[in-house]
Design a protein around this motif. Sequence first.
Motif, short mmCIF file in Angstrom:
data_model
loop_
_atom_site.label_atom_id
_atom_site.label_comp_id
_atom_site.label_asym_id
_atom_site.label_seq_id
_atom_site.Cartn_x
_atom_site.Cartn_y
_atom_site.Cartn_z
N LYS A 89 0.75 -1.43 0.07
CA LYS A 89 0.01 -0.01 0.00
C LYS A 89 0.88 1.18 0.08
O LYS A 89 2.04 1.35 0.46
CB LYS A 89 -0.87 0.14 1.39
N ILE A 90 0.47 2.32 -0.58
CA ILE A 90 1.08 3.47 -0.83
C ILE A 90 0.19 4.51 -0.39
O ILE A 90 -1.00 4.68 -0.79
CB ILE A 90 1.78 3.96 -2.33
N THR A 91 0.64 5.48 0.36
CA THR A 91 -0.42 6.68 0.86
C THR A 91 -0.23 7.66 0.14
O THR A 91 1.15 8.43 -0.16
CB THR A 91 -0.04 6.97 2.38
N ILE A 92 -1.21 8.26 -0.50
CA ILE A 92 -1.16 9.28 -1.29
C ILE A 92 -2.33 10.26 -0.84
O ILE A 92 -3.43 9.91 -1.14
CB ILE A 92 -1.44 9.06 -2.85
N LEU A 93 -1.99 11.59 -0.56
CA LEU A 93 -3.04 12.55 0.01
C LEU A 93 -3.90 12.02 1.20
O LEU A 93 -5.24 12.01 0.96
CB LEU A 93 -3.95 12.82 -1.36
N GLY A 94 -3.33 11.14 2.04
CA GLY A 94 -4.19 10.56 2.85
C GLY A 94 -4.76 9.29 2.64
O GLY A 94 -5.25 8.88 3.93
N LYS A 95 -5.15 8.72 1.73
CA LYS A 95 -5.61 7.35 1.34
C LYS A 95 -4.55 6.49 0.95
O LYS A 95 -3.63 6.85 0.25
CB LYS A 95 -6.53 7.77 0.02
N ARG A 96 -4.63 5.38 1.31
CA ARG A 96 -3.87 4.40 1.08
C ARG A 96 -4.26 3.47 -0.03
O ARG A 96 -5.51 2.93 -0.08
CB ARG A 96 -3.74 3.38 2.29
N ARG A 97 -3.53 3.37 -1.19
CA ARG A 97 -3.73 2.78 -2.33
C ARG A 97 -2.85 1.41 -2.62
O ARG A 97 -1.53 1.63 -2.01
CB ARG A 97 -3.82 3.65 -3.35
N GLU A 98 -3.29 0.45 -3.36
CA GLU A 98 -2.37 -0.60 -3.66
C GLU A 98 -1.54 -0.01 -4.86
O GLU A 98 -1.84 0.77 -5.49
CB GLU A 98 -3.47 -1.84 -4.21
N LEU A 99 -0.34 -0.68 -4.75
CA LEU A 99 0.76 -0.27 -5.66
C LEU A 99 0.33 -0.65 -7.25
O LEU A 99 0.64 0.19 -8.04
CB LEU A 99 2.09 -1.20 -5.06
N TRP A 100 -0.39 -1.77 -7.45
CA TRP A 100 -0.71 -2.11 -8.59
C TRP A 100 -1.56 -0.91 -9.26
O TRP A 100 -1.50 -0.56 -10.47
CB TRP A 100 -1.23 -3.37 -8.93
N ALA A 101 -2.68 -0.42 -8.34
CA ALA A 101 -3.43 0.56 -8.86
C ALA A 101 -2.80 1.88 -9.24
O ALA A 101 -3.27 2.40 -10.05
CB ALA A 101 -4.55 0.73 -7.80
N VAL A 102 -1.80 2.24 -8.35
CA VAL A 102 -1.23 3.41 -8.53
C VAL A 102 -0.18 3.31 -9.79
O VAL A 102 -0.41 4.50 -10.72
CB VAL A 102 -0.36 3.94 -7.29
N ALA A 103 0.25 2.35 -10.01
CA ALA A 103 1.05 2.02 -11.34
C ALA A 103 0.35 2.15 -12.65
O ALA A 103 0.69 2.55 -13.51
CB ALA A 103 1.89 0.57 -10.76
N GLY A 104 -0.93 1.78 -12.22
CA GLY A 104 -2.06 1.54 -13.62
C GLY A 104 -2.27 2.86 -14.02
O GLY A 104 -2.37 3.20 -15.03
N ILE A 105 -2.58 3.72 -12.85
CA ILE A 105 -3.13 5.12 -13.07
C ILE A 105 -1.73 5.74 -13.60
O ILE A 105 -2.21 6.66 -14.64
CB ILE A 105 -3.52 5.68 -11.91
#
Length: 104
Positions: A67-83
Amino acid sequence: MGAIIALMMTGFAVVGVYKLFTNPDFRRSLFGEFAASPIETTFIFALCACMLLFFWGVFVPALGTIKITILGKRRELWAVAGIASLVGFAVMVFYTWLKSPRSK
């Protein structure tokens, strides 16, 4: 089709890293290309890395749990990489369109 392309990109990355460490001529040409256009080269490497992270993050469960925290929300690495891959691809297409010569 996307899986085949991602596997090919993974193979290219593995061969490229191998040649980087074993072939001085390849290393010299790679660093020469980077010196000629550092921003474009870095962008392409980052875009390929995001695409590979997206692919392997979807198919390898251990990468999907990071999980990666972006702007206070935790998102999965694969989702961030996809975006990041989609945005990077759009930027690349737009940049190529602006860079190409157009007739008057």
